[in-house]
Write an enzyme that holds these catalytic residues in place. Sequence first.
Site, PDB file in Angstrom:
ATOM      1  N   GLU A 124      31.031  44.668  35.807  1.00 40.53           N
ATOM      2  CA  GLU A 124      32.336  44.000  35.848  1.00 40.53           C
ATOM      3  C   GLU A 124      32.816  43.875  37.291  1.00 40.53           C
ATOM      4  OE1 GLU A 124      34.694  44.736  32.429  1.00 40.53           O
ATOM      5  OE2 GLU A 124      36.552  44.840  33.589  1.00 40.53           O
ATOM      6  N   ASP A 126      36.493  42.698  38.968  1.00 42.47           N
ATOM      7  CA  ASP A 126      37.859  42.397  38.514  1.00 42.47           C
ATOM      8  C   ASP A 126      38.813  42.047  39.642  1.00 42.47           C
ATOM      9  OD1 ASP A 126      37.015  43.246  35.985  1.00 42.47           O
ATOM     10  OD2 ASP A 126      37.730  45.292  36.313  1.00 42.47           O
ATOM     11  N   GLU A 128      42.794  42.037  39.133  1.00 44.38           N
ATOM     12  CA  GLU A 128      43.867  42.278  38.169  1.00 44.38           C
ATOM     13  C   GLU A 128      45.205  42.241  38.896  1.00 44.38           C
ATOM     14  OE1 GLU A 128      41.912  45.151  34.848  1.00 44.38           O
ATOM     15  OE2 GLU A 128      42.168  46.033  36.839  1.00 44.38           O
TER      16      GLU A 128
END
Length: 315
Positions: A124, A126, A128
Amino acid sequence: MAVWRQKQFLSVLLIFFCLALRVSSHDRHYTAPSVTPLTDSFPHVQVDRGFSKSFGASNIQFLSNGSMATLALDKTSGSGLVSRSRYYYGFFSAAIKLPTGLSSGVVVAFYLSNADAFPHNHDEIDIELLGHDKRNDWIVQTNIYANGSVSTGREEKFYLWFDPTEQHHHYSILWNNYHTVFLVDNIPVREFTHSNKYPSIYPSKPMSVHATIWDGSEWATHGGKYPVNYKYAPFVVSFTNMELSGCISNPTELATVSSCVKAISSSLLDPVNGPEFIKLSQQQIEAMDWARRKLMFYSYCNDRPRFKVLPPECH
């Protein structure tokens, strides 16, 4: 009496000073360094063509002939999009305009993941965007992990140097075999280098691209201290100027860099093997140094209470 009044005056002055200091600590409207905008180098993808609805379909709208999408979070559900293709390296970007008003607990994410295909050892990358208990005071958290779960994440957090609710701003991920770079308005804020010394921590499996908004009350704002206040719902985020330029993974065969290069969109620049993307330019290095000095307020590499022994790349 004069002494009492003087003390009262000093007390009021001290309160005003503290309030001003608190406000100024959240008012980081800096002038960012100039950099060559990578987002000008790749074509935009129609959101409704490059993505499908992954959850909360009733809270998703495609606008402007499919070039823009709004995603909403309300009491019933958040919402999300997922790319129609999986990618093995590339440049991925979205122009995002965040919800206005009090946004504590709200999480807007633009990220790559293969958790659906590898539930126990997924990769992953990310970006955010985390709402705050102060009006319009969003922060950006970056994270990266491979062959693991959220507990193995390598988070860094940054303040933004603009109000992200007033207009769209670019949030981008460059991921190739050399490094992963996180960019905000084309300013690199973080580089995670691929090292042969610890290859297992670097994402290496094809991933889908996601755009989501959801309820992160349990952790997003001060460790869950301030949950989502649905009095201010719906929280609506807008995505546009999406860019997906990389290696489209063929599910019937193992993706490799050599086979994927042919699948890169018709651009003069190659984010997978192009010399412009193997390492940061001096201009980008200086811009990243500016961002990390002025805006980064958390790095896992400085979190001694969390790690008895720091991860190897921190040394």
